[in-house]
Design a protein around this motif. Sequence first.
Motif, mmCIF file in Angstrom:
data_model
loop_
_atom_site.group_PDB
_atom_site.id
_atom_site.type_symbol
_atom_site.label_atom_id
_atom_site.label_comp_id
_atom_site.label_asym_id
_atom_site.label_seq_id
_atom_site.Cartn_x
_atom_site.Cartn_y
_atom_site.Cartn_z
ATOM 1 N N SER A 212 0.833 -1.441 0.042
ATOM 2 C CA SER A 212 0.516 0.145 -0.035
ATOM 3 C C SER A 212 0.973 1.544 0.468
ATOM 4 O O SER A 212 2.381 1.734 0.486
ATOM 5 N N ALA A 213 0.504 1.699 -0.881
ATOM 6 C CA ALA A 213 0.789 3.410 -0.643
ATOM 7 C C ALA A 213 0.902 4.352 -0.095
ATOM 8 O O ALA A 213 1.414 5.005 0.685
ATOM 9 N N ALA A 214 -0.459 3.837 0.909
ATOM 10 C CA ALA A 214 -1.483 4.775 1.841
ATOM 11 C C ALA A 214 -0.397 4.476 3.502
ATOM 12 O O ALA A 214 0.261 3.716 3.539
ATOM 13 N N PRO A 215 -0.435 5.840 3.738
ATOM 14 C CA PRO A 215 0.216 5.103 5.290
ATOM 15 C C PRO A 215 -0.782 4.338 6.551
ATOM 16 O O PRO A 215 -1.787 4.216 6.094
ATOM 17 N N ALA A 216 0.119 3.792 7.145
ATOM 18 C CA ALA A 216 -1.173 2.451 7.966
ATOM 19 C C ALA A 216 -2.059 2.850 8.314
ATOM 20 O O ALA A 216 -2.921 2.328 9.183
ATOM 21 N N GLU A 217 -2.261 4.363 8.935
ATOM 22 C CA GLU A 217 -3.275 4.924 9.804
ATOM 23 C C GLU A 217 -4.442 5.233 8.941
ATOM 24 O O GLU A 217 -5.592 5.070 9.163
ATOM 25 N N ALA A 218 -4.769 4.829 7.568
ATOM 26 C CA ALA A 218 -5.553 5.436 6.521
ATOM 27 C C ALA A 218 -6.123 4.022 6.786
ATOM 28 O O ALA A 218 -6.249 2.916 7.084
ATOM 29 N N LEU A 219 -7.732 3.981 6.425
ATOM 30 C CA LEU A 219 -8.731 3.657 5.988
ATOM 31 C C LEU A 219 -8.766 2.810 5.073
ATOM 32 O O LEU A 219 -9.733 1.770 4.788
ATOM 33 N N THR A 220 -8.750 3.486 4.148
ATOM 34 C CA THR A 220 -8.890 2.706 2.894
ATOM 35 C C THR A 220 -7.280 2.731 2.408
ATOM 36 O O THR A 220 -6.644 3.824 2.140
ATOM 37 N N HIS A 221 -6.526 1.714 1.947
ATOM 38 C CA HIS A 221 -5.483 1.046 0.975
ATOM 39 C C HIS A 221 -5.777 0.387 -0.380
ATOM 40 O O HIS A 221 -6.242 -0.112 -0.154
ATOM 41 N N ALA A 222 -5.283 0.978 -1.021
ATOM 42 C CA ALA A 222 -4.933 0.124 -2.208
ATOM 43 C C ALA A 222 -3.053 -0.364 -2.488
ATOM 44 O O ALA A 222 -2.620 0.185 -2.342
ATOM 45 N N PHE A 223 -2.908 -1.892 -3.224
ATOM 46 C CA PHE A 223 -2.244 -2.097 -2.684
ATOM 47 C C PHE A 223 -1.521 -2.716 -4.743
ATOM 48 O O PHE A 223 -2.734 -3.743 -5.257
ATOM 49 N N PRO A 224 -1.599 -1.664 -5.418
ATOM 50 C CA PRO A 224 -1.106 -1.875 -6.478
ATOM 51 C C PRO A 224 0.220 -2.904 -6.599
ATOM 52 O O PRO A 224 0.655 -3.930 -5.774
ATOM 53 N N ALA A 225 0.111 -3.905 -7.768
ATOM 54 C CA ALA A 225 -0.179 -5.231 -8.333
ATOM 55 C C ALA A 225 1.598 -4.769 -8.161
ATOM 56 O O ALA A 225 2.480 -4.020 -8.489
ATOM 57 N N ASP A 226 2.598 -6.176 -7.249
ATOM 58 C CA ASP A 226 4.175 -5.710 -7.560
ATOM 59 C C ASP A 226 4.806 -6.320 -8.125
ATOM 60 O O ASP A 226 4.373 -7.315 -9.207
ATOM 61 N N ALA A 227 5.948 -6.263 -8.765
ATOM 62 C CA ALA A 227 6.736 -7.195 -9.942
ATOM 63 C C ALA A 227 6.982 -8.686 -9.217
ATOM 64 O O ALA A 227 6.361 -8.969 -10.479
ATOM 65 N N HIS A 228 6.220 -8.870 -8.515
ATOM 66 C CA HIS A 228 6.620 -10.781 -8.077
ATOM 67 C C HIS A 228 5.011 -11.542 -9.016
ATOM 68 O O HIS A 228 5.069 -12.170 -9.410
#
Length: 189
Positions: free
Chosen positions: A127-143
């Motif tokens: 996630s690019a969002a800080p861990a305290e945010a209520l919404t987290h977007a997780f873009p696909a990683d290299a793996h």
Amino acid sequence: MTTLLKNSLQFLALFLLVLTGCTTAPATQSQEPLTFYSSLASFCGNSFQGTVVHPSDGTDPFAGKPLVMHIQTCSDTTLRIPFLVGEDRSRTWLIRKTPDGLQLKLKHDHRHEDGTPDDITMYGGISAAPAEALTHAFPADAHTAQLLPAASTNEWTLALSPDGKTFSYILKRDNQLRFQADFDLTKPL
């Protein structure tokens, strides 16, 4: 020190605090509560029913099947959340804190009935969002891009509603909504 001088110094200190807009020392990021993580962990040991929100036309393979998330294992660094689709128990979401604790990582752990890993497993992203945010977007990683080239543009979103009543799991590909399931956190199973 005279009372007048002491009162003048106290007034000056108070005036400077008001003037600068600071009444307490600012909290550092590491002191911020991990709202999303700790909120989700507070449901540890509970299961929740979900519904497919998108696509709404019944064409999704999960449509019409019971969806259940079980917040099963909660440690200081990892949440294990099995996601059941009907009788299929092959999916588990792993939500982990990054080593610095400022972000979260989402991985999809897929297993066969005997517990061995599926060939397509452990995909996700950070996630690019800080861990305290209520919404987290997780873009696909290299793996993920290497394992599933078609999923290289995937973005998974995990969200808690501000009132804490709903958990949403959302998948986009090429910035287009492909799937969303919402879970009612007010009614544990």
